[in-house]
Design a protein around this motif. Structure first.
Motif, PDB file in Angstrom:
ATOM      1  N   TYR A   6      -3.562   9.251   1.198  1.00 46.30           N
ATOM      2  CA  TYR A   6      -3.969  10.501   1.817  1.00 46.30           C
ATOM      3  C   TYR A   6      -2.975  10.945   2.885  1.00 46.30           C
ATOM      4  N   ARG A   7      -2.443  10.016   3.640  1.00 45.05           N
ATOM      5  CA  ARG A   7      -1.435  10.369   4.652  1.00 45.05           C
ATOM      6  C   ARG A   7      -0.247  11.074   4.000  1.00 45.05           C
ATOM      7  N   ARG A   8       0.031  10.732   2.767  1.00 43.37           N
ATOM      8  CA  ARG A   8       1.189  11.280   2.053  1.00 43.37           C
ATOM      9  C   ARG A   8       0.808  12.467   1.172  1.00 43.37           C
ATOM     10  N   GLY A   9      -0.452  12.918   1.246  1.00 44.89           N
ATOM     11  CA  GLY A   9      -0.876  14.054   0.448  1.00 44.89           C
ATOM     12  C   GLY A   9      -1.172  13.703  -0.992  1.00 44.89           C
ATOM     13  N   ILE A  10      -1.459  12.424  -1.262  1.00 47.72           N
ATOM     14  CA  ILE A  10      -1.684  11.925  -2.614  1.00 47.72           C
ATOM     15  C   ILE A  10      -3.142  11.511  -2.752  1.00 47.72           C
ATOM     16  N   PRO A  31       0.798  -1.234   0.000  1.00 50.45           N
ATOM     17  CA  PRO A  31       0.000   0.000   0.000  1.00 50.45           C
ATOM     18  C   PRO A  31       0.830   1.282   0.000  1.00 50.45           C
ATOM     19  N   ASP A  32       2.037   1.222   0.547  1.00 50.89           N
ATOM     20  CA  ASP A  32       2.852   2.435   0.637  1.00 50.89           C
ATOM     21  C   ASP A  32       3.830   2.575  -0.529  1.00 50.89           C
ATOM     22  N   ALA A  33       3.616   1.824  -1.604  1.00 52.66           N
ATOM     23  CA  ALA A  33       4.554   1.827  -2.736  1.00 52.66           C
ATOM     24  C   ALA A  33       4.320   3.030  -3.651  1.00 52.66           C
ATOM     25  N   PHE A  34       4.444   4.221  -3.095  1.00 56.61           N
ATOM     26  CA  PHE A  34       4.324   5.451  -3.874  1.00 56.61           C
ATOM     27  C   PHE A  34       5.693   6.108  -4.014  1.00 56.61           C
ATOM     28  N   PRO A  35       5.964   6.756  -5.140  1.00 59.12           N
ATOM     29  CA  PRO A  35       7.168   7.577  -5.224  1.00 59.12           C
ATOM     30  C   PRO A  35       7.056   8.746  -4.242  1.00 59.12           C
ATOM     31  N   PRO A  36       8.163   9.375  -3.909  1.00 65.47           N
ATOM     32  CA  PRO A  36       8.077  10.575  -3.068  1.00 65.47           C
ATOM     33  C   PRO A  36       7.183  11.625  -3.722  1.00 65.47           C
ATOM     34  N   ALA A  37       6.334  12.262  -2.937  1.00 65.67           N
ATOM     35  CA  ALA A  37       5.417  13.254  -3.490  1.00 65.67           C
ATOM     36  C   ALA A  37       6.156  14.372  -4.212  1.00 65.67           C
ATOM     37  N   GLU A  47       5.444  21.651   0.160  1.00 68.59           N
ATOM     38  CA  GLU A  47       6.304  21.395   1.313  1.00 68.59           C
ATOM     39  C   GLU A  47       5.580  21.700   2.621  1.00 68.59           C
ATOM     40  N   ARG A  48       4.898  22.834   2.670  1.00 69.08           N
ATOM     41  CA  ARG A  48       4.165  23.193   3.888  1.00 69.08           C
ATOM     42  C   ARG A  48       3.018  22.213   4.145  1.00 69.08           C
ATOM     43  N   PHE A  49       2.313  21.853   3.091  1.00 67.78           N
ATOM     44  CA  PHE A  49       1.183  20.941   3.221  1.00 67.78           C
ATOM     45  C   PHE A  49       1.647  19.575   3.731  1.00 67.78           C
ATOM     46  N   LEU A  50       2.694  19.021   3.127  1.00 65.64           N
ATOM     47  CA  LEU A  50       3.165  17.701   3.553  1.00 65.64           C
ATOM     48  C   LEU A  50       3.708  17.744   4.979  1.00 65.64           C
ATOM     49  N   GLY A  51       4.336  18.850   5.347  1.00 72.60           N
ATOM     50  CA  GLY A  51       4.811  18.981   6.718  1.00 72.60           C
ATOM     51  C   GLY A  51       3.669  18.973   7.717  1.00 72.60           C
ATOM     52  N   ALA A  52       2.567  19.655   7.362  1.00 76.51           N
ATOM     53  CA  ALA A  52       1.391  19.660   8.235  1.00 76.51           C
ATOM     54  C   ALA A  52       0.788  18.261   8.346  1.00 76.51           C
ATOM     55  N   LEU A  53       0.765  17.515   7.235  1.00 69.29           N
ATOM     56  CA  LEU A  53       0.204  16.167   7.280  1.00 69.29           C
ATOM     57  C   LEU A  53       1.010  15.252   8.196  1.00 69.29           C
ATOM     58  N   GLU A  54       2.318  15.406   8.194  1.00 69.87           N
ATOM     59  CA  GLU A  54       3.148  14.563   9.053  1.00 69.87           C
ATOM     60  C   GLU A  54       2.726  14.689  10.514  1.00 69.87           C
ATOM     61  N   THR A  55       2.351  15.885  10.899  1.00 72.40           N
ATOM     62  CA  THR A  55       1.947  16.120  12.288  1.00 72.40           C
ATOM     63  C   THR A  55       0.478  15.783  12.514  1.00 72.40           C
ATOM     64  N   TRP A  56      -0.391  16.316  11.686  1.00 73.92           N
ATOM     65  CA  TRP A  56      -1.823  16.241  11.963  1.00 73.92           C
ATOM     66  C   TRP A  56      -2.452  14.909  11.583  1.00 73.92           C
ATOM     67  N   CYS A  57      -1.904  14.221  10.581  1.00 69.32           N
ATOM     68  CA  CYS A  57      -2.460  12.901  10.245  1.00 69.32           C
ATOM     69  C   CYS A  57      -2.049  11.858  11.271  1.00 69.32           C
ATOM     70  N   ALA A  58      -0.985  12.141  12.013  1.00 72.58           N
ATOM     71  CA  ALA A  58      -0.530  11.207  13.039  1.00 72.58           C
ATOM     72  C   ALA A  58      -1.299  11.367  14.345  1.00 72.58           C
TER      73      ALA A  58
END
Length: 235
Positions: free
Chosen positions: A43-47, A11-17, A208-219
């Motif tokens: 979605y966790r990865r902004g994809i 499931p996590d086999a995505f290229p870097p966003a 960059e800002r969006f993915l940084g926010a996801l790292e915190t808020w999706c967790a």
């Protein structure tokens, strides 16, 4: 060529966003499947997936990203007058199938829909798992608009909305934002820019800002709240 994800890949086999293409903006990969595990990981990865019926599954992460902070929803004076005079109500998770099917209907000036039968089935499955949710706006007991999306942690990823009468989608989104803000959600992802969304308080963030926010808020743990509810927009 864009990377290809085999259907049986993890499931996590995505290229870097950050590897997404510039043109078309955000195209990241193709293939994979619409399993709940892959969708949640995306979605966790902004994809997110977005494709038409004659294409393989396409995965996107555009830059910039259009977002809406739930507490910052802007209700115009005209919309507030409508609310005072018509006293609309908003209900959550009452009829997910009805909402997604209404979103998939043909619209003026639009040829076909990206909400294919496979997409509907995938998100209805997420709804049964408690991951996808919807909101509907009602006036005089009649549904006039709705919106659906996916909740991961404290982020709600909006997918589509529809309106059958004046202000239908605005009221559904307004009610959803009011409920999300009260329940502690931090962000509503709108994916791509739209003049209509900007009038409602949406803004653009860099990837960059969006993915940084996801790292915190999706967790963060999703608030322990009951989604199935109905309320008056006037409180």
């Amino acid at each position: 060529m864009i990377p290809w994800i085999p259907p049986d890949a993890p499931p996590d086999a995505f290229p870097p966003a950050e590897a997404a293409q510039f043109d078309p903006n955000g195209l990241l990969a193709a293939g994979g499947d619409l399993s709940p595990e892959r969708l949640v990981e995306a979605y966790r990865r902004g994809i997110f997936p977005w494709y038409s019926g004659n294409q393989p599954i396409l995965w996107w992460c555009p830059d910039p990203r259009t977002v809406l902070r739930p507490e910052a929803f802007h209700a115009s004076r005209r919309l507030r007058r409508f609310i005072r005079s018509r006293r609309p109500r908003v209900r959550l998770d009452h009829d997910f199938r009805g909402v997604i099917r209404a979103c998939a209907e043909d619209r003026p000036g639009q040829s076909g829909t990206w909400i294919t039968p496979a997409m509907r089935q995938a998100y209805e499955r997420l709804f049964r798992l408690g991951v996808a949710h919807c909101a509907e706006a009602l006036v005089d007991g009649k549904v006039i608009g709705g919106v659906y999306g996916v909740a991961v942690g404290r982020v709600f990823f909006g997918e589509s909305m529809y309106t059958h009468e004046q202000n239908g989608s605005k009221l559904a989104l307004y009610g959803l934002c009011a409920w999300l803000a009260a329940a502690g959600w931090r962000l509503l992802d709108c994916q791509v820019e739209s003049p209509h969304l900007f009038t409602l308080g949406a803004e653009t963030w860099s990837r960059e800002r969006f993915l940084g926010a996801l790292e915190t808020w999706c967790a963060q743990a999703t608030a322990d709240v009951e989604w199935v509810t109905e309320f008056d927009l006037l409180g």
